[in-house]
Each structure stands twice: as structure tokens, then as C-alpha cells.
Scaffold this active site. Structure first.
Site, short mmCIF file in Angstrom:
data_model
loop_
_atom_site.label_atom_id
_atom_site.label_comp_id
_atom_site.label_asym_id
_atom_site.label_seq_id
_atom_site.Cartn_x
_atom_site.Cartn_y
_atom_site.Cartn_z
N LYS A 29 1.51 -73.23 -43.04
CA LYS A 29 2.90 -72.73 -43.02
C LYS A 29 3.82 -73.76 -42.33
O LYS A 29 4.87 -74.11 -42.85
CB LYS A 29 3.00 -71.39 -42.27
CG LYS A 29 2.10 -70.30 -42.82
CD LYS A 29 2.26 -69.01 -42.06
CE LYS A 29 1.85 -69.07 -40.61
NZ LYS A 29 0.39 -69.33 -40.39
N ARG A 76 5.32 -60.62 -38.43
CA ARG A 76 3.86 -60.64 -38.36
C ARG A 76 3.26 -59.24 -38.35
O ARG A 76 2.05 -59.09 -38.25
CB ARG A 76 3.45 -61.34 -37.09
CG ARG A 76 2.94 -62.73 -37.33
CD ARG A 76 2.64 -63.33 -36.00
NE ARG A 76 1.60 -64.28 -36.08
CZ ARG A 76 1.79 -65.59 -36.10
NH1 ARG A 76 2.99 -66.09 -36.12
NH2 ARG A 76 0.76 -66.39 -36.12
N ARG A 105 -7.17 -79.65 -36.22
CA ARG A 105 -5.75 -79.91 -35.94
C ARG A 105 -5.58 -80.60 -34.58
O ARG A 105 -6.19 -80.21 -33.60
CB ARG A 105 -4.98 -78.59 -35.94
CG ARG A 105 -3.54 -78.77 -35.44
CD ARG A 105 -2.65 -77.60 -35.70
NE ARG A 105 -3.24 -76.33 -35.40
CZ ARG A 105 -2.78 -75.18 -35.85
NH1 ARG A 105 -1.72 -75.15 -36.63
NH2 ARG A 105 -3.38 -74.05 -35.53
N ARG A 108 -4.59 -77.60 -29.57
CA ARG A 108 -3.92 -76.41 -29.03
C ARG A 108 -4.95 -75.53 -28.34
O ARG A 108 -6.04 -75.32 -28.90
CB ARG A 108 -3.27 -75.62 -30.18
CG ARG A 108 -1.81 -75.93 -30.36
CD ARG A 108 -1.21 -75.37 -31.61
NE ARG A 108 -1.44 -73.97 -31.89
CZ ARG A 108 -0.94 -73.33 -32.94
NH1 ARG A 108 -0.17 -73.98 -33.80
NH2 ARG A 108 -1.19 -72.06 -33.16
N ARG A 131 -7.54 -64.57 -33.79
CA ARG A 131 -6.27 -64.69 -34.53
C ARG A 131 -6.45 -64.27 -35.99
O ARG A 131 -5.56 -63.64 -36.58
CB ARG A 131 -5.76 -66.14 -34.46
CG ARG A 131 -5.16 -66.46 -33.10
CD ARG A 131 -5.03 -67.95 -32.86
NE ARG A 131 -4.20 -68.61 -33.82
CZ ARG A 131 -4.24 -69.93 -34.05
NH1 ARG A 131 -5.08 -70.69 -33.40
NH2 ARG A 131 -3.41 -70.47 -34.92
P1 AP5 Z 1 -0.46 -75.90 -40.00
O1 AP5 Z 1 0.63 -76.32 -40.93
O2 AP5 Z 1 -0.28 -76.19 -38.56
O3 AP5 Z 1 -0.81 -74.36 -40.28
P2 AP5 Z 1 -0.05 -73.03 -39.85
O4 AP5 Z 1 -0.19 -72.07 -40.97
O5 AP5 Z 1 1.33 -73.32 -39.37
O6 AP5 Z 1 -1.03 -72.60 -38.68
P3 AP5 Z 1 -0.77 -71.99 -37.23
O7 AP5 Z 1 -2.14 -71.96 -36.60
O8 AP5 Z 1 0.30 -72.72 -36.48
O9 AP5 Z 1 -0.31 -70.58 -37.60
P4 AP5 Z 1 -0.34 -69.33 -36.72
O10 AP5 Z 1 0.48 -68.42 -37.53
O11 AP5 Z 1 -1.66 -68.84 -36.31
O12 AP5 Z 1 0.26 -69.86 -35.34
P5 AP5 Z 1 1.73 -69.85 -34.75
O13 AP5 Z 1 1.97 -71.19 -34.18
O14 AP5 Z 1 2.72 -69.28 -35.69
O15 AP5 Z 1 -1.84 -76.56 -40.53
C1 AP5 Z 1 -3.03 -76.36 -39.81
C2 AP5 Z 1 -3.85 -77.67 -39.85
O16 AP5 Z 1 -4.27 -77.91 -41.20
C3 AP5 Z 1 -3.05 -78.91 -39.43
O17 AP5 Z 1 -3.92 -79.80 -38.76
C4 AP5 Z 1 -2.57 -79.51 -40.76
O18 AP5 Z 1 -2.40 -80.92 -40.67
C5 AP5 Z 1 -3.72 -79.14 -41.70
N1 AP5 Z 1 -3.28 -78.85 -43.06
C6 AP5 Z 1 -2.13 -78.24 -43.46
N2 AP5 Z 1 -2.10 -78.12 -44.81
C7 AP5 Z 1 -3.28 -78.66 -45.26
C8 AP5 Z 1 -3.83 -78.83 -46.58
N3 AP5 Z 1 -3.20 -78.42 -47.68
N4 AP5 Z 1 -5.07 -79.40 -46.66
C9 AP5 Z 1 -5.74 -79.82 -45.55
N5 AP5 Z 1 -5.25 -79.70 -44.29
C10 AP5 Z 1 -4.03 -79.12 -44.15
O19 AP5 Z 1 1.55 -68.76 -33.57
C11 AP5 Z 1 0.73 -69.03 -32.46
C12 AP5 Z 1 0.67 -67.78 -31.59
O20 AP5 Z 1 2.01 -67.43 -31.14
C13 AP5 Z 1 0.16 -66.51 -32.29
O21 AP5 Z 1 -1.26 -66.42 -32.29
C14 AP5 Z 1 0.80 -65.41 -31.42
O22 AP5 Z 1 0.10 -65.25 -30.21
C15 AP5 Z 1 2.17 -66.01 -31.11
N6 AP5 Z 1 3.19 -65.63 -32.12
C16 AP5 Z 1 3.83 -66.45 -33.00
N7 AP5 Z 1 4.66 -65.76 -33.78
C17 AP5 Z 1 4.55 -64.46 -33.40
C18 AP5 Z 1 5.14 -63.24 -33.85
N8 AP5 Z 1 6.01 -63.21 -34.87
N9 AP5 Z 1 4.78 -62.10 -33.22
C19 AP5 Z 1 3.91 -62.09 -32.19
N10 AP5 Z 1 3.30 -63.19 -31.72
C20 AP5 Z 1 3.62 -64.37 -32.33
#
Ligand code: AP5
Length: 222
Positions: free
Chosen positions: A13, A86, A125, A159, A170
Site C-alpha cells: 500500500k 481499518r 523490509r 521496523r 498484525r
Molecule cells: P509496503 O509498501 O511497505 O507495504 P504496506 O502495505 O504499506 O505495509 P505496512 O506493513 O506498512 O502496512 P500496515 O498496514 O501493516 O502498516 P501501517 O504502517 O499502516 O511494502 C512492504 C515491503 O514489501 C517493502 O519492503 C516493499 O519494498 C516490498 N514490496 C512492496 N511491493 C512489492 C512487490 N510488488 N513485490 C515485492 N516486494 C514488494 O501501520 C502500522 C501500525 O500502525 C498498525 O499495525 C497499527 O498498530 C497502527 N495503525 C496504522 N493505521 C491505523 C489505523 N487506521 N487504526 C489503528 N491503528 C493503526
């Protein structure tokens, strides 16, 4: 363009939202990035969020809703929301915010990737400790090992919530709370289903087309 990026942890994402943001010149609002910045600065919001993020739990709705509300008011008609909503309560709150701003979503980009691939993605990552640029050890390595291409900083880090046991939590939280939103947005005709299990540039082409209303299947496979 008023988009939500939906998908499990590690689906890509953030990677795709950043590419589209650059291509279209539209603000990228990632609740994960906002929370990580607050945690690194040790603000009251960051300190509160840390106890949830480190365990892989969702941060309480009222904290995240307030962050999004403030930023949506500034962005109004052009935004890429990544990581929000979410759960059902956040989706209801987003509907209320958009109604107050007299606007609505143009589409929900749902990036689908199987759980086995996600665990591999997340464990590979690495992020720059200075500017936050995201890499992957195999799929998107930096040009020089451990050096950020974007800012030259030496020191790419994992991270804390990418540890295997937290990733498992998660994923459980995602399937229980967030995956049901796929049906919700499908029934509203907003969902654009993207196969995220392909190279980054191939996914990016489909995301760009879906964002413009010319690609992405409307069906859903959560
Ligand atoms: P990346 O693009 O970083 O993936 P992502 O979907 O953004 O993954 P996240 O782990 O950041 O998502 P998340 O929703 O769990 O965490 P968030 O930060 O929002 O890609 C991942 C890896 O794969 C990278 O190394 C990339 O280079 C690689 N990659 C990408 N595309 C690829 C492809 N096509 N092929 C191969 N490799 C690829 O949230 C973190 C925490 O914050 C949550 O757990 C929660 O505690 C809190 N939080 C955030 N938002 C909320 C909310 N709305 N409500 C409550 N808590 C929240």
C-alpha cells in the site's frame, strides 16, 4: 482523486501510494507514517500509540480518527489515504468526515497478496532511519548496501513491528477487523481489486489505471 488504499500488512500500500502520489501530485496520507513520526518524536499521541503498534494491535479509533480528520480538512478534494479506515467504526467515521466536507471517495484500491508472501515481504523490509524511504532486501534493494538512495544516510533499519511474532498478530488483526471492509466497498461499487503479487512496476501500472477509473477488477477476493 480521493482514494483509499486497502490491503494486508506488507501488500505494498505504502509503496504504491507513494508512486501514485508522485505521478499525480496528490498528498499521500499514511496513518502508519504519521504514528511512527509521533512515536519517534515522543509526542503524547506517539507515546499512547506505541503500546499498541509495538504489539501489532490497532491504535484506538479516537486517536487515529482525529489525525485523519485534521489532515482531510487540509487536503479536501485530493488525497490518497493509506492504512485508514481499518475497521467498521473508522469506515463510518470516514463517511461522516467526507459528508461534512461535501465530498466522497472516488475509489478504494484493494491490493490483494496471499499471507505466505506477506510474511516474506515484511521480513525483508528495511527503512531509512533518517528519511523513512522504504526498501526490500530482494525486491527493492538500495544501490549501495545499507545506504539510503534518497538521502545518503548509512543505516537501514527493520521496523520493530516487523518482527515475526508481531507480523502474525498484525495479520490476525487484519483478517478480523479490516478484511470485512472489502465487501463494504464492493457493495458500494467503489472497490478496485489489484493483484499485488507481481513486480512493483506491474502493480503500479494497474494502480494508476484503477485510480483513473480505467482498470482494476470490481470483484473481490479478500
Ligand atoms: P509496503 O509498501 O511497505 O507495504 P504496506 O502495505 O504499506 O505495509 P505496512 O506493513 O506498512 O502496512 P500496515 O498496514 O501493516 O502498516 P501501517 O504502517 O499502516 O511494502 C512492504 C515491503 O514489501 C517493502 O519492503 C516493499 O519494498 C516490498 N514490496 C512492496 N511491493 C512489492 C512487490 N510488488 N513485490 C515485492 N516486494 C514488494 O501501520 C502500522 C501500525 O500502525 C498498525 O499495525 C497499527 O498498530 C497502527 N495503525 C496504522 N493505521 C491505523 C489505523 N487506521 N487504526 C489503528 N491503528 C493503526
Amino acid at each position: 482523486m480521493r482514494l483509499v488504499f486497502l490491503g494486508p500488512p506488507g501488500a505494498g500500500k505504502g509503496t504504491q501510494a507513494k508512486l501514485l502520489s508522485k505521478e499525480q501530485g496528490i498528498p499521500h496520507l499514511s496513518t502508519g507514517d504519521v504514528l511512527r513520526e509521533a512515536m519517534s518524536k515522543g509526542t503524547p499521541t506517539g507515546l499512547r500509540a506505541k503500546e499498541f503498534v509495538d504489539k501489532g494491535y490497532l491504535v484506538p479509533d479516537e486517536v487515529v480518527d482525529a489525525l485523519v480528520r485534521e489532515r482531510l480538512q487540509a487536503a479536501r478534494d485530493r488525497f490518497l489515504l493509506d492504512g485508514y479506515p481499518r475497521n467498521r467504526s473508522q469506515a463510518d467515521e470516514l463517511d461522516r468526515m467526507l459528508a461534512q466536507l461535501k465530498t466522497s471517495l472516488s475509489a478504494v484500491i484493494y491490493i490483494h497478496v496471499a499471507d505466505e508472501t506477506l510474511v516474506k515481504r515484511v521480513s525483508g523490509r528495511r527503512s531509512c532511519s533518517k528519511c523513512g524511504q522504504v526498501y526490500h532486501l530482494e525486491a527493492k534493494p538500495p544501490k549501495r548496501a545499507d545506504v539510503c538512495d534518497a538521502c545518503g544516510n548509512k543505516g537501514l533499519v527493520q521496523r520493530p513491528d516487523d518482527r515475526a511474532e508481531v507480523v502474525r498478530e498484525r495479520l490476525t488483526v487484519y483478517h478480523k477487523n479490516t478484511a470485512p471492509l472489502v465487501e463494504r466497498y464492493k457493495s458500494k461499487g467503489l472497490l478496485r481489486w489489484i493483484d499485488g503479487d507481481r513486480p512493483i512496476d506491474a502493480v503500479a501500472r494497474d494502480v494508476s489505471a484503477a485510480a483513473k477509473g480505467t482498470g482494476g477488477a470490481p470483484g473481490a477476493k479478500a
